[in-house]
Structure formats: C-alpha cells, structure tokens
Design an enzyme around this catalytic site. Structure first.
Site, mmCIF file in Angstrom:
data_model
loop_
_atom_site.group_PDB
_atom_site.id
_atom_site.type_symbol
_atom_site.label_atom_id
_atom_site.label_comp_id
_atom_site.label_asym_id
_atom_site.label_seq_id
_atom_site.Cartn_x
_atom_site.Cartn_y
_atom_site.Cartn_z
ATOM 1 N N HIS A 238 -2.861 -4.087 -1.028
ATOM 2 C CA HIS A 238 -2.592 -2.550 -1.850
ATOM 3 C C HIS A 238 -0.740 -2.747 -1.927
ATOM 4 C CE1 HIS A 238 0.505 -3.800 1.594
ATOM 5 N NE2 HIS A 238 0.932 -2.975 1.141
HETATM 6 C C1 UD1 Z 1 3.866 1.686 2.204
HETATM 7 C C2 UD1 Z 1 5.003 1.295 2.163
HETATM 8 C C3 UD1 Z 1 4.463 -0.279 2.329
HETATM 9 C C4 UD1 Z 1 3.399 -0.882 2.976
HETATM 10 C C5 UD1 Z 1 2.411 -0.243 2.730
HETATM 11 C C6 UD1 Z 1 1.549 -0.645 3.806
HETATM 12 C C7 UD1 Z 1 6.588 2.470 1.137
HETATM 13 C C8 UD1 Z 1 7.504 2.217 -0.655
HETATM 14 N N1 UD1 Z 1 5.283 1.520 0.610
HETATM 15 O O1 UD1 Z 1 2.698 1.494 1.492
HETATM 16 O O2 UD1 Z 1 5.576 -0.859 2.489
HETATM 17 O O3 UD1 Z 1 3.560 -2.348 3.779
HETATM 18 O O4 UD1 Z 1 2.428 1.481 3.288
HETATM 19 O O5 UD1 Z 1 0.059 0.574 3.894
HETATM 20 O O6 UD1 Z 1 7.133 2.468 1.366
HETATM 21 N N2 UD1 Z 1 -2.289 7.650 1.941
HETATM 22 C C9 UD1 Z 1 -3.866 8.072 3.394
HETATM 23 N N3 UD1 Z 1 -3.753 7.610 3.920
HETATM 24 C C10 UD1 Z 1 -2.759 7.280 4.620
HETATM 25 C C11 UD1 Z 1 -1.776 6.975 4.392
HETATM 26 C C12 UD1 Z 1 -1.585 7.412 2.708
HETATM 27 O O7 UD1 Z 1 -4.565 8.109 2.246
HETATM 28 O O8 UD1 Z 1 -2.926 7.724 6.031
HETATM 29 C C13 UD1 Z 1 -2.338 7.318 0.263
HETATM 30 C C14 UD1 Z 1 -1.266 8.610 0.389
HETATM 31 O O9 UD1 Z 1 -1.968 9.941 0.090
HETATM 32 C C15 UD1 Z 1 -0.751 7.751 -0.687
HETATM 33 C C16 UD1 Z 1 -1.611 5.860 -1.847
HETATM 34 O O10 UD1 Z 1 -2.423 5.806 0.282
HETATM 35 O O11 UD1 Z 1 -1.441 8.274 -2.548
HETATM 36 C C17 UD1 Z 1 0.124 5.152 -0.888
HETATM 37 O O12 UD1 Z 1 0.674 5.565 0.469
HETATM 38 P P1 UD1 Z 1 1.942 5.710 0.450
HETATM 39 O O13 UD1 Z 1 2.545 5.835 1.624
HETATM 40 O O14 UD1 Z 1 1.972 6.803 -0.851
HETATM 41 O O15 UD1 Z 1 2.335 4.692 0.202
HETATM 42 P P2 UD1 Z 1 1.718 2.556 0.726
HETATM 43 O O16 UD1 Z 1 1.196 1.954 -0.781
HETATM 44 O O17 UD1 Z 1 0.376 3.156 2.157
#
Ligand code: UD1
Length: 362
Positions: free
Chosen positions: A210
C-alpha cells in the site's frame, strides 16, 4: 483526576490503542483516578479498514468521530486539525495520547500542543531516514513537540537522545501492537478464502502492498506483482488489497491463476493467514513486527525500515523496491535458509500496563 484523550485514526492505530484502553479500564477497576475520551479521526472509515477492528479488539465505541477521512495529504491533515481543535475546546483534557505515525498522529499532536496540552507519543523515536514517506515526516514532527515518549526499542531511545530529549521524558516500554497480537493469538480465525482455496499450512504466501512508492506508479506495482508470481514456485498468493492499491489495480490488467486478490481482512482473519503462511511479502511496518513474533519469514519491499530490530532479531529482510531483488530472496526462502526469530526486548505483552503506570503517576 487525570483525564486523557486517546487518538485513533487509521488501521494500524487500532491494535496499538486497544491494549492501552484495556489497561486504563484495569487501572480504574483497581481504583486509579484516571479517565479517558476516545477520539476517532475518521482517517480510515470503511468497515473493513476500521469497524471490524473495533469489534474484534473490543475497543469501545469512540466518544467522538471527526469524520475527517479522504482527500489529499494536506486536506486530510487540515481537516483533522480543524475538527480536533473544536473537540479539544469543547472537551478539555490533561493529556493527548497519539500512537504510531499516520497523518492523524501528527495532526492531533500539533493541535493539542498549540493549545498547551501535554502530548504523549506511543512508538516514538523510530526513524527510517526516508523523507519521501509521509509517515517519516509524521514521526519527526510529532516527536519534535512530544512531551512524553513511549518507545519500542533501544534504537528509538538513542534517536531521541541524539535529538536532545532528556532521559526523564523517555519511557522504554515495548510494543503495544505485540500486546494485541499475543492477547488475540488464541482467537485467530480462518477467513473464507482458507476454505475456498483449500489452503494448508506453509503452502501459500500472503502479500500486502500500500505504500505510495510501490503502488501509486502502476508500472512499478505491475513489475513487482509479475516478479512475485513468477518466483513463488507453485504456491498460491493471497493478496488482501488496501483501498489505495485497489484504485490503481482497477486500471491494470493483472491476473494470474495463483494470484488471489481479496478485500482487506479483519485483524483475526489476517493474522490467522500470516501465522500459517510460508512467508509474507509486504511493505507495511507493523506486519514485519507481527511476522517476527510469529516466526514467519517476512520479505519487505522497501529500501529502508524504521524497525531494524525486526531484521536483527526477527524474521524480516529488506528486499528493496527494485523488482529484480525479489527472485534471490524467494530462492532463499524455498531453499529453507530463512533465519529464525529471537526474543525482542520488552515485546512481552505488558507494554500497555507499563504505559498506564507512567500516566497514572504523572
Ligand atoms: C495510511 C497511513 C499508513 C498506514 C496505512 C494502513 C498515513 C500517512 N498513512 O495510509 O501509515 O500504514 O494507512 O492502512 O497516514 N480509503 C478508503 N477506505 C478507508 C480508508 C482509506 O477507501 O477506510 C482510501 C482513501 O480515501 C484514500 C486511500 O484509501 O484514497 C488512502 O487512504 P489514506 O488514509 O490517505 O492513507 P493510507 O494509504 O491508507
């Protein structure tokens, strides 16, 4: 009375905060004058990324959900800060406790500190040295303003000392993620895919990816997947896909009979799979710790790590992000030459009790 605000935002936070909440309940039952308010920032909001973790790890319903998920790095950080400031003004507290290195960790610590509230950071002091990772920026900024540092390793202590943090503010307590792992290990349960694929012990590989560096560039992601598929002999690859990675995969035509892409798993199901796997291939930090404790070979697709103890004492190897590096490590795995794990100091299941002991006596 000590009143503490606990922050949980994203998936890897939930296993770190659960044992702290349970240790506070235990202290309360033993008459300690300590209370807490649990704030979920909403950074992760899907049932699969958040809700199921609250249920399985017996985390109580948050007192407040800021619902600040989604958006760019800046949008998400700013939304959390604006909403958390309102939360703190409405609900004064003695201390804000943050865990890990996600955007919620940094956003809430800065907000609290600017309101002159004491900040405690669990998993403080670890460093990858890689500023291209948002998590490294989050670690550095959080630790720059933290008052109380709870650490997982001697190396973290040294990083903090070198940054001029006085010894009296560093508490080497161990790893709350491992508290959760050791407590929940008897409860691990087979996910549906176990039966569907007729999986058996040590006869499949678990894959998670990820990190922006690996997944945001479609060609990099595809090259890694191709190398893994080609060099995993005849083993099935079980790949619970993070939402961020799923978005990129939609546009990529990757499919192979042995590659099984599934939805993110709950905590108990995911760790059931890891515990019984031949190996795990990942770019996560937390999984390197869990795999080490369970003595499962772990191949990390990153060029650096903030958790070197998982390499020195655990089962983790840094494969790097060049897809060509994957083959020799998989050959080593199949040759049966993988190292065995050794105990990691203080990763003993008692970390949260030590943290609450410090908080009680502040
Ligand atoms: C985040 C953390 C990372 C952790 C990871 C585990 C930061 C900078 N990064 O990264 O350290 O290892 O989580 O999962 O905080 N999304 C969904 N559903 C959700 C959550 C997110 O669809 O429940 C989507 C968001 O809208 C976004 C993408 O996934 O487009 C990434 O989510 P985001 O929280 O920004 O960062 P992660 O890549 O999950």
């Amino acid at each position: 009375m000590k009143h503490i605000t606990l922050i949980a935002g994203a998936r890897p936070n939930f296993m770190k905060i659960a044992p702290i909440i349970h240790a506070i309940h235990e202290a309360q039952n033993n008459g300690a004058d300590i209370s807490y308010r649990l704030v979920h920032t909403g950074q992760h909001y899907d049932k699969k990324m958040s809700g199921s973790f609250f249920e399985q790890l017996e985390i109580p319903e948050p007192h407040m959900n800021l619902e600040a998920g989604g958006g760019t790095q800046a949008e998400q950080t700013a939304n959390i800060m604006v909403r958390f400031e309102q939360e703190l003004l409405a609900n004064p507290t003695d201390l804000v406790l943050v865990v890990g290195d996600v955007n919620s960790t940094m956003a809430c610590s800065i907000t609290a500190k600017k309101l002159n509230i004491t900040v405690a950071h669990v998993e403080a002091g670890i460093r990858s040295g890689d500023l291209s990772m948002p998590e490294e920026i989050n670690r550095m900024l959080t630790d720059a303003i933290t008052d109380l540092f709870f650490t997982t390793s001697e190396l973290a202590n040294n990083n903090l000392r070198q940054a001029g943090v006085p010894e009296s503010r560093i508490h080497f307590v161990g790893n709350t993620m491992i508290d959760t792992l050791l407590k929940q290990r008897p409860n691990f349960k087979a996910p549906a895919i176990w039966e569907e694929l007729k999986l058996s012990e040590k006869a499949y590989i678990v894959l998670t990816l990820h990190r922006p560096a690996n997944v945001d560039e479609a060609s990099q992601l595809k090259a890694m997947l191709d190398e893994i598929i080609e060099n995993a002999e005849d083993l099935p690859l079980v790949f619970p896909v993070h939402p961020r990675t799923a978005k990129i995969l939609e546009g990529l035509n990757v499919s192979h009979a042995r590659l099984h892409m599934i939805e993110p798993l709950s905590y108990l199901e995911f760790n059931y799979l890891v515990e019984k796997a031949k190996a795990v291939i990942t770019d996560s930090g937390g999984i390197t710790e869990e795999a080490s404790i369970m003595d499962v070979p772990c191949l990390t697709l990153r060029d650096n790590t903030e958790r070197p103890e998982t390499i020195e004492l655990g089962t983790n190897e840094l494969v790097g992000t060049n897809p060509e590096n994957i083959k020799p490590y998989l050959q080593k795995l199949f040759a049966g030459n993988w190292k065995k794990t050794q105990p990691i100091p203080m990763w003993d299941g008692q970390t949260a009790t030590r943290i609450v002991e410090v908080l009680k006596n502040l």
